[in-house]
Write a protein that holds these residues in place. Structure first.
Motif, PDB file in Angstrom:
ATOM      1  N   ILE A 117       0.746  -1.104  -0.142  1.00  0.00           N
ATOM      2  CA  ILE A 117      -0.119  -0.086   0.055  1.00  0.00           C
ATOM      3  C   ILE A 117       0.922   1.222  -0.101  1.00  0.00           C
ATOM      4  O   ILE A 117       1.915   1.431   0.628  1.00  0.00           O
ATOM      5  N   ALA A 118       0.519   2.016  -0.904  1.00  0.00           N
ATOM      6  CA  ALA A 118       1.468   3.400  -1.036  1.00  0.00           C
ATOM      7  C   ALA A 118       0.498   4.490  -1.388  1.00  0.00           C
ATOM      8  O   ALA A 118      -0.713   4.500  -1.203  1.00  0.00           O
ATOM      9  N   ASN A 121      -1.179   7.783  -6.812  1.00  0.00           N
ATOM     10  CA  ASN A 121      -0.448   8.323  -7.909  1.00  0.00           C
ATOM     11  C   ASN A 121      -0.905   9.311  -8.741  1.00  0.00           C
ATOM     12  O   ASN A 121      -0.470  10.196  -9.398  1.00  0.00           O
ATOM     13  N   SER A 122      -2.436   8.904  -9.068  1.00  0.00           N
ATOM     14  CA  SER A 122      -3.218   9.778  -9.810  1.00  0.00           C
ATOM     15  C   SER A 122      -4.065  10.679  -9.262  1.00  0.00           C
ATOM     16  O   SER A 122      -4.644  11.490 -10.107  1.00  0.00           O
ATOM     17  N   GLU A 123      -3.994  10.742  -8.046  1.00  0.00           N
ATOM     18  CA  GLU A 123      -4.822  11.714  -7.327  1.00  0.00           C
ATOM     19  C   GLU A 123      -4.100  12.343  -6.167  1.00  0.00           C
ATOM     20  O   GLU A 123      -3.152  12.012  -5.710  1.00  0.00           O
ATOM     21  N   ASN A 124      -4.482  13.577  -5.836  1.00  0.00           N
ATOM     22  CA  ASN A 124      -3.708  14.525  -4.843  1.00  0.00           C
ATOM     23  C   ASN A 124      -4.620  14.798  -3.778  1.00  0.00           C
ATOM     24  O   ASN A 124      -5.342  16.038  -3.786  1.00  0.00           O
ATOM     25  N   PRO A 125      -4.808  13.846  -2.845  1.00  0.00           N
ATOM     26  CA  PRO A 125      -5.921  14.213  -1.663  1.00  0.00           C
ATOM     27  C   PRO A 125      -5.059  15.399  -0.871  1.00  0.00           C
ATOM     28  O   PRO A 125      -3.922  15.412  -0.820  1.00  0.00           O
ATOM     29  N   ILE A 126      -5.841  16.363  -0.610  1.00  0.00           N
ATOM     30  CA  ILE A 126      -5.366  17.512   0.342  1.00  0.00           C
ATOM     31  C   ILE A 126      -6.178  17.169   1.380  1.00  0.00           C
ATOM     32  O   ILE A 126      -7.229  17.046   1.872  1.00  0.00           O
ATOM     33  N   SER A 128      -6.249  14.916   3.782  1.00  0.00           N
ATOM     34  CA  SER A 128      -7.071  13.458   4.119  1.00  0.00           C
ATOM     35  C   SER A 128      -6.178  12.395   4.074  1.00  0.00           C
ATOM     36  O   SER A 128      -4.969  12.672   4.320  1.00  0.00           O
ATOM     37  N   ALA A 129      -6.692  11.274   4.139  1.00  0.00           N
ATOM     38  CA  ALA A 129      -5.602  10.100   4.318  1.00  0.00           C
ATOM     39  C   ALA A 129      -5.006   9.916   3.204  1.00  0.00           C
ATOM     40  O   ALA A 129      -5.470  10.049   1.999  1.00  0.00           O
ATOM     41  N   PHE A 130      -3.896   9.078   3.043  1.00  0.00           N
ATOM     42  CA  PHE A 130      -3.103   9.156   2.060  1.00  0.00           C
ATOM     43  C   PHE A 130      -2.739   7.978   1.371  1.00  0.00           C
ATOM     44  O   PHE A 130      -1.932   7.603   0.456  1.00  0.00           O
ATOM     45  N   TRP A 257     -18.901  18.314 -10.407  1.00  0.00           N
ATOM     46  CA  TRP A 257     -18.072  19.419  -9.833  1.00  0.00           C
ATOM     47  C   TRP A 257     -18.101  19.083  -8.299  1.00  0.00           C
ATOM     48  O   TRP A 257     -17.622  20.118  -7.250  1.00  0.00           O
ATOM     49  N   THR A 258     -18.256  17.965  -7.722  1.00  0.00           N
ATOM     50  CA  THR A 258     -18.083  17.726  -6.059  1.00  0.00           C
ATOM     51  C   THR A 258     -17.017  16.544  -6.103  1.00  0.00           C
ATOM     52  O   THR A 258     -17.117  15.712  -7.146  1.00  0.00           O
ATOM     53  N   THR A 259     -16.222  16.736  -5.359  1.00  0.00           N
ATOM     54  CA  THR A 259     -15.418  15.587  -4.704  1.00  0.00           C
ATOM     55  C   THR A 259     -15.593  15.344  -3.233  1.00  0.00           C
ATOM     56  O   THR A 259     -15.973  16.255  -2.517  1.00  0.00           O
ATOM     57  N   THR A 260     -15.554  14.230  -2.927  1.00  0.00           N
ATOM     58  CA  THR A 260     -15.718  14.030  -1.619  1.00  0.00           C
ATOM     59  C   THR A 260     -14.803  14.458  -0.653  1.00  0.00           C
ATOM     60  O   THR A 260     -15.105  14.666   0.625  1.00  0.00           O
ATOM     61  N   MET A 261     -13.461  14.892  -1.149  1.00  0.00           N
ATOM     62  CA  MET A 261     -12.555  15.563  -0.362  1.00  0.00           C
ATOM     63  C   MET A 261     -12.914  16.759   0.172  1.00  0.00           C
ATOM     64  O   MET A 261     -12.596  17.122   1.330  1.00  0.00           O
ATOM     65  N   ASP A 262     -13.929  17.264  -0.370  1.00  0.00           N
ATOM     66  CA  ASP A 262     -14.599  18.849  -0.036  1.00  0.00           C
ATOM     67  C   ASP A 262     -15.170  18.728   1.302  1.00  0.00           C
ATOM     68  O   ASP A 262     -15.145  19.487   2.113  1.00  0.00           O
ATOM     69  N   ALA A 263     -15.671  17.489   1.679  1.00  0.00           N
ATOM     70  CA  ALA A 263     -16.291  17.515   3.362  1.00  0.00           C
ATOM     71  C   ALA A 263     -15.198  17.803   4.364  1.00  0.00           C
ATOM     72  O   ALA A 263     -15.461  17.768   5.442  1.00  0.00           O
ATOM     73  N   ASN A 264     -14.053  17.690   3.771  1.00  0.00           N
ATOM     74  CA  ASN A 264     -12.860  17.940   4.961  1.00  0.00           C
ATOM     75  C   ASN A 264     -12.561  19.482   5.465  1.00  0.00           C
ATOM     76  O   ASN A 264     -11.900  19.844   6.067  1.00  0.00           O
ATOM     77  N   PHE A 265     -13.212  20.174   4.374  1.00  0.00           N
ATOM     78  CA  PHE A 265     -13.193  21.703   4.666  1.00  0.00           C
ATOM     79  C   PHE A 265     -14.507  22.220   5.275  1.00  0.00           C
ATOM     80  O   PHE A 265     -15.444  21.589   5.270  1.00  0.00           O
ATOM     81  N   PRO A 266     -14.351  23.388   5.833  1.00  0.00           N
ATOM     82  CA  PRO A 266     -15.443  24.068   6.343  1.00  0.00           C
ATOM     83  C   PRO A 266     -16.553  24.368   5.187  1.00  0.00           C
ATOM     84  O   PRO A 266     -16.130  24.478   4.291  1.00  0.00           O
ATOM     85  N   GLN A 267     -17.781  24.418   5.663  1.00  0.00           N
ATOM     86  CA  GLN A 267     -18.989  24.304   4.665  1.00  0.00           C
ATOM     87  C   GLN A 267     -18.528  25.449   3.495  1.00  0.00           C
ATOM     88  O   GLN A 267     -18.949  25.255   2.578  1.00  0.00           O
ATOM     89  N   ILE A 268     -18.296  26.859   4.165  1.00  0.00           N
ATOM     90  CA  ILE A 268     -18.475  27.724   3.207  1.00  0.00           C
ATOM     91  C   ILE A 268     -17.272  27.617   2.312  1.00  0.00           C
ATOM     92  O   ILE A 268     -17.329  27.909   0.905  1.00  0.00           O
ATOM     93  N   PHE A 269     -16.107  27.032   2.560  1.00  0.00           N
ATOM     94  CA  PHE A 269     -15.098  26.722   1.485  1.00  0.00           C
ATOM     95  C   PHE A 269     -15.534  25.989   0.753  1.00  0.00           C
ATOM     96  O   PHE A 269     -15.351  26.140  -0.830  1.00  0.00           O
TER      97      PHE A 269
END
Lengths: 447, 356
Positions: A117-118, A121-126, A128-130, A257-269
């Motif tokens: 597990i590494a 490679n093709s996505e850049n999570p911000i 979030s878990a890596f 236009w949504t990615t589930t990563m957005d849920a890691n940010f505050p609502q307004i962001f």
């Protein structure tokens, strides 16, 4: 009596030999376990015999261990048992024959041929878990189980394929995913269980998705965290062995236009980011078309000062704006394609050449106008503001339709193309869910 | 499927007819107190809508055609539907021609009408081909794509209003009731006819439908009063496209675009496409259900589209269009006033039959 036993044993071994005649990694040899002789058949490339034997021997040393008697069962000298045994061999198992005409299948120690597990490679999570999926499906399922500790997480594994057999897992969250979706996926997998499955497109074809959809009908992700979010949003996830991506079905319009990563940010962001992405979608589709409209068909739409500037910037360009646009877009698409597959140390060269070529030389040579470059860059940037590369391709293709319609009918063509895409999206239904839905949870409101 | 989509479609259809016919007809029909005419129109519509939806709610899951067949049999229904079909076909042709002309005058002066109406008819064909369910679903997308333009083109002219043109608020005479232009305005009722042909899960109650109609009433008032407040009754009555010209009077520094009426045309033609697709779908499914059950409905649709396209080419000019509009208003009165009442009566009769 003894003679016939011997015959049957050799017969089975011989049959396996025949079956794997062309595979040089098929081996049969005599091994000794707990002072007994066995014939072991296996594929060398998938079995680490030495460690397997030592593990088994260690186990047999322990008191009251009677494994050799329990696990063995009588050998039936039939065709389907040959097929079954060879299938076990192909899955990387070890087959042991003992002297009493019995056979057992053992899951051996395997040589270390899968990736660990590494990071993705093709996505850049911000933030979030890596960890990312690997090729091994059991490991992937384990990753999901670890991320989501819930007894409602349903995992149905099945084997699919004709010539080659592939393991896949249908995963969903009971009570969240719509029963209709699960049912339709199950049904189409049952119907097509004998088809080959090696690529993502095989999978979508199996599920009966439209062949020429201009928007992806699934979301693929290599991040377990994102997949868990997809599950919680009511999607059904399919994992395929040896594909390091999880496919979430069905895709709906909000996935553009949504990615589930957005849920890691505050609502307004999150709201801000999504508005930007929606705007980017619209711009990416309409900007090239709008350039053609304002340049060649409906220049009167623009304020006169601006119209003159636009016309001036095209001074000396010998062909109509649609040709100009197509030429440069073709160049841009080639640059994008070229940079994707190049090794990382050559990539910058292409970027530089492309930048100089597009930015400066082509304008100075009066092959295209200044304004076009601005439009082009804006639409290219807007194009990649999307949440995934897959989504961006559909939009990249559709902008040509918009452009051609605009070059014929001006602003009306642009409008017609937008109307057409709306109708098209509305008519798209995958896994019994209309594409224009806002949510997949339960019976929530559709768009 | 959700009811919001159906409400949105109803609203957009209303808006389509409002923009296409209402301002010039109302200004022509009445010399003062235009809001009375508009209000009467919408009050009648609400009444009819109530009757129509009441009849439908008595038989959930059934379309108007099925209700009528139950009450009067196949031939009675056919007889009742024929004028409706004539109205739909005429309205389709007129609407398509009107939109094509408007597009030609404002957006594409060089392009022949034969070319613009190809695109127009093709989009409507595509919409009707995919069916009402798809159009209903797409209507939300339409709403978000084109409502900003509608609002923009309606609201920009506010700064040039001369409010004294609003008077006289009360004209006293109901002379517009005797003016044929007033009855051409009843075309806006056609928007709610599709409600009787949807599947049961998209059916909406009277409250929601009335909400949509009420909301469109506001826009109807806007559409009549914007040209009035800008030009005054005496000038506005001579204009062919009063609302269009209203948005041409504006000069806004911060907008990069100069030719603002194009926004209005873009939005109103999009609404026109929506309305034509819905009416086309209704026309084809009525024809298929009652008269040609054996023919493939897609063939009927394609054929209808060819007729639609050819008739658009045959109308020589906008003056002829007007005379057809007057002719069509008779059928329109039948389709939008008599037909809902007939449906209501059929539902009552059928219920009595069932209970007896």
């Amino acid at each position: 009596m003894l003679r016939s036993e011997k015959q049957s044993l050799q017969g089975m071994e011989k049959r396996l030999y025949d079956r794997f005649r062309k595979s040089s990694d098929f081996t049969c040899r005599t091994v000794v376990i707990a002072n007994e002789e066995f014939r072991a058949c296996y594929l060398e490339s998938l079995v680490n015999l030495r460690t397997t034997l030592s593990t088994i021997n260690q186990n047999t040393v322990q008191p009251d261990n009677d494994w050799t008697r329990q696990d063995f069962h009588a050998l039936e000298d039939e065709d389907d048992s040959v097929i079954r045994l060879s299938y076990e061999l192909l899955r990387g198992n070890l087959i042991l024959f003992n002297k009493e005409d019995s056979v057992t299948v053992i899951e051996p120690e395997q040589p270390d041929i899968s990736r660990s597990i590494a990071i993705p490679n093709s996505e850049n999570p911000i933030q979030s878990a890596f960890d990312a999926f690997t090729e091994d499906i059991d490991r992937n399922i384990g990753l999901l189980r670890k991320k989501m500790i819930s007894d409602q997480l349903v995992i149905e594994t099945r084997f699919i394929g004709g010539r080659s057999v592939k393991k896949l897992a249908v995963i969903y969250l009971e009570g969240t995913a719509r029963p209709k979706v699960i049912e339709s996926i199950r049904k189409s997998l049952d119907e097509n269980s004998d088809k080959e499955l090696t690529t993502a497109r095989d999978l979508t074809r199996m599920l009966g998705h439209p062949k020429f959809a201009i928007t992806p009908t699934y979301i693929s992700s290599e991040l377990p965290t994102e997949t868990v979010q997809n599950l919680m949003n009511g999607k059904v996830v399919i994992l395929v062995d040896q594909l390091s991506f999880a496919f979430a079905f069905p895709a709906i319009v909000t996935d553009l236009w949504t990615t589930t990563m957005d849920a890691n940010f505050p609502q307004i962001f999150q709201v801000f980011l999504r508005i930007i992405r929606v705007g980017a979608t619209l711009l990416a589709v309409t900007l090239p078309g709008l350039y053609v409209v304002l340049n060649s068909v409906n220049p009167e739409l623009l304020r006169i000062q601006l119209a003159i500037t636009v016309a001036k910037s095209r001074e000396g360009v010998p062909y109509p704006s649609i040709i100009e646009m197509l030429l440069v877009l073709l160049l841009l698409e080639m640059i994008i394609e070229a940079t994707i597959r190049l090794p990382k140390n050559i990539g910058p060269t292409i970027t530089m050449i492309g930048g100089i070529l597009l930015g400066q030389a082509i304008v100075q040579a009066k092959l295209v106008s200044n304004l076009l470059i601005i439009i082009l860059v804006a639409s290219a940037i807007a194009n990649f503001a999307h949440t995934s590369y897959m989504n961006a391709i559909g939009i990249r293709i559709y902008k040509y339709v918009v452009m051609i319609a605009s070059s014929f009918f001006g602003i009306l063509g642009l409008e017609g193309a937008m109307i057409w895409i709306t109708l098209y999206f509305a008519s798209l239904t995958t896994c019994s869910v209309p594409y224009l839905s806002l949510s997949l949870k339960g019976q929530a409101s559709d768009e | 499927m959700n009811k919001i989509q159906t409400v949105t479609l109803l609203f957009l259809l209303q808006l389509a007819s409002v923009f296409a016919v209402l301002p010039e007809r109302m200004i022509a029909a009445s010399s003062g107190g235009h809001w009375i005419a508009v209000t009467i129109l919408f009050a009648v519509e609400l009444l009819l809508l109530w009757l129509y939806l009441k009849a439908l709610s008595l038989f959930p899951g059934k379309t108007v055609v099925e209700i009528c067949i139950g009450a009067w049999g196949k031939w009675g229904t056919r007889l009742a539907v024929i004028p409706l079909l004539v109205f739909l076909m005429l309205d389709l042709i007129l609407l398509a021609y009107y939109q094509s002309i408007e597009i030609k005058t404002v957006l594409l002066q060089q392009t022949p009408i034969a070319a613009t109406s190809v695109l127009f008819v093709f989009l409507c064909l595509y919409g009707a081909w995919k069916g009402l369910a798809v159009i209903i679903r797409a209507s939300i997308g339409w709403f978000f794509l084109f409502m900003p333009f509608v609002l923009f083109s309606v609201l920009i002219s506010i700064k040039n209003f001369k409010f004294h043109y609003m008077f006289p608020l009360w004209s006293g005479s109901m002379s517009f009731l005797f003016h044929p232009d007033f009855y051409v305005g009843t075309v806006i009722f056609a928007g709610f006819l599709f409600l009787g042909m949807t599947s049961s899960e998209t059916r909406i109650g009277f409250g929601k439908a009335a909400g949509a109609v009420g909301f469109s009433f506001v826009f109807a008032l806007f559409s009549v009063y914007i040209p009035l407040l800008l030009f005054g009754q005496e000038t506005a009555i001579h204009l062919q496209y009063p609302l269009l010209l209203a948005s041409d009077t504006i000069d806004m520094e911060w907008v990069v675009f100069d030719w603002l009426p194009s926004f209005y045309v873009v939005s109103s033609s999009a609404l026109g496409i929506l309305k034509v697709s819905v009416l086309l779908w209704m026309f084809v499914s009525l024809l298929h259900r009652l008269f040609m059950p054996k023919a493939n409905s897609r063939w009927i649709l394609s054929f209808a589209c060819v007729i639609l396209y050819l008739s658009c080419q045959l109308i020589p000019n906008i003056g002829v269009l007007n005379s057809y509009l007057y002719l069509n208003s008779y059928f329109c009165l039948y389709a939008t006033i008599v037909f809902p009442i007939l449906v209501f009566l059929a539902a009552q009769r059928r219920r009595k039959k069932v209970s007896a």
